[in-house]
Design an enzyme around this catalytic site. Structure first.
Site, PDB file in Angstrom:
ATOM      1  N   VAL A  98       0.819  -1.267  -0.218  1.00 23.34           N
ATOM      2  CA  VAL A  98      -0.117   0.094   0.024  1.00 23.34           C
ATOM      3  C   VAL A  98       0.928   1.208   0.059  1.00 23.34           C
ATOM      4  O   VAL A  98       0.812   2.301  -0.780  1.00 23.34           O
ATOM      5  CB  VAL A  98      -1.024  -0.062   1.176  1.00 23.34           C
ATOM      6  CG1 VAL A  98      -1.781   1.283   1.382  1.00 23.34           C
ATOM      7  CG2 VAL A  98      -1.928  -1.362   1.132  1.00 23.34           C
ATOM      8  N   CYS A  99       2.021   1.110   0.848  1.00 20.10           N
ATOM      9  CA  CYS A  99       2.566   2.296   0.969  1.00 20.10           C
ATOM     10  C   CYS A  99       3.474   2.625  -0.287  1.00 20.10           C
ATOM     11  O   CYS A  99       3.571   3.850  -0.881  1.00 20.10           O
ATOM     12  CB  CYS A  99       4.042   2.147   1.874  1.00 20.10           C
ATOM     13  SG  CYS A  99       3.405   1.949   3.643  1.00 20.10           S
ATOM     14  N   THR A 100       3.655   1.515  -1.056  1.00 15.51           N
ATOM     15  CA  THR A 100       4.588   1.863  -2.449  1.00 15.51           C
ATOM     16  C   THR A 100       3.458   2.609  -3.340  1.00 15.51           C
ATOM     17  O   THR A 100       4.005   3.434  -3.993  1.00 15.51           O
ATOM     18  CB  THR A 100       4.693   0.523  -2.969  1.00 15.51           C
ATOM     19  OG1 THR A 100       5.711  -0.505  -1.992  1.00 15.51           O
ATOM     20  CG2 THR A 100       5.502   0.363  -4.469  1.00 15.51           C
ATOM     21  N   LEU A 130       3.305   6.363  -2.204  1.00 20.06           N
ATOM     22  CA  LEU A 130       4.413   7.112  -2.639  1.00 20.06           C
ATOM     23  C   LEU A 130       4.607   7.518  -3.770  1.00 20.06           C
ATOM     24  O   LEU A 130       4.878   8.627  -4.329  1.00 20.06           O
ATOM     25  CB  LEU A 130       5.637   6.623  -1.855  1.00 20.06           C
ATOM     26  CG  LEU A 130       5.881   6.585  -0.444  1.00 20.06           C
ATOM     27  CD1 LEU A 130       6.738   5.585   0.103  1.00 20.06           C
ATOM     28  CD2 LEU A 130       5.908   7.935   0.054  1.00 20.06           C
TER      29      LEU A 130
END
Ligand code: BEZ
Length: 191
Positions: free
Chosen positions: A24-26, A29
């Site tokens: 999810v973070c990928t 960002l």
């Protein structure tokens, strides 16, 4: 980095991530990197934080650029000692005692926090909503206005209740639509 010096006269979006190399973070960002021009035209500097060390960030950034079709263009703090995450209360022990949740802080040029959002690790954030909130914060910093539900930049605004009708007529010459004594709309000042 010295946060206040780096920020200068800009607004800031500071947002946290549970860990590097997480899916999810990928995507988040990458989404923010692609919104570079939207943040820049609002005079906003973006700053991400993840509780992993710098060498891990370097490898992850390569993956983000590769998988999201972007070029990372803002700092990603290596908060391996969790100093920043702890100070900003980004670690919620009921969620995870070491990883940060998805916190968002919108900070003004006066270095004061204007808005806080907290999402669980499993829910990716909606960055158009963050841009929308910035539009509202920047408008209401300079005008005695508030913004209604689902408002978007350019739409009619609400005159704050502290402003009398007489003052509202003087301040908002583009018009005043009075639905109730406490519910008064005026066109966006830029229109
Ligand atoms: C993610 O960024 O994909 C993630 C991180 C922690 C828990 C669940 C998802």
């Amino acid at each position: 980095m010295d946060f206040h010096q780096w920020l200068g006269d800009s607004w800031c979006v500071l947002f946290s991530h549970p860990a590097d190399y997480t899916p999810v973070c990928t995507t988040e960002l990458g989404a923010v990197a692609k919104l570079k021009n939207e943040f820049a035209r609002r005079n906003v500097k973006v700053l991400a934080v993840s509780v992993d060390p710098l060498d891990s960030h370097h490898g992850w950034i390569k993956d983000i650029n590769e998988t999201q079709g972007c070029t990372m263009n803002f700092p990603l703090i290596a908060d391996a000692d969790r100093n920043i995450s702890t100070l900003y209360d980004m670690i919620h022990p009921n969620a995870d005692s070491t990883a940060a949740v998805r916190a968002v802080f919108i900070i003004g040029p006066d270095k004061k926090i204007k808005l806080v959002l907290t999402y669980p690790a499993t829910t990716g954030r909606n960055f158009p909503e963050i841009l929308r909130a910035i539009d509202s914060l920047q408008l209401t910093a300079n005008h005695k206005l508030a913004t209604p539900a689902d408002w978007k930049d350019g739409e009619d605004c609400i005159v704050v209740t502290a402003v009398t009708d007489d003052d509202a007529a003087r301040l908002f010459r583009k018009g005043l639509r009075k639905v109730k004594p406490y519910l008064r709309y005026t066109p966006h000042p830029k229109n």
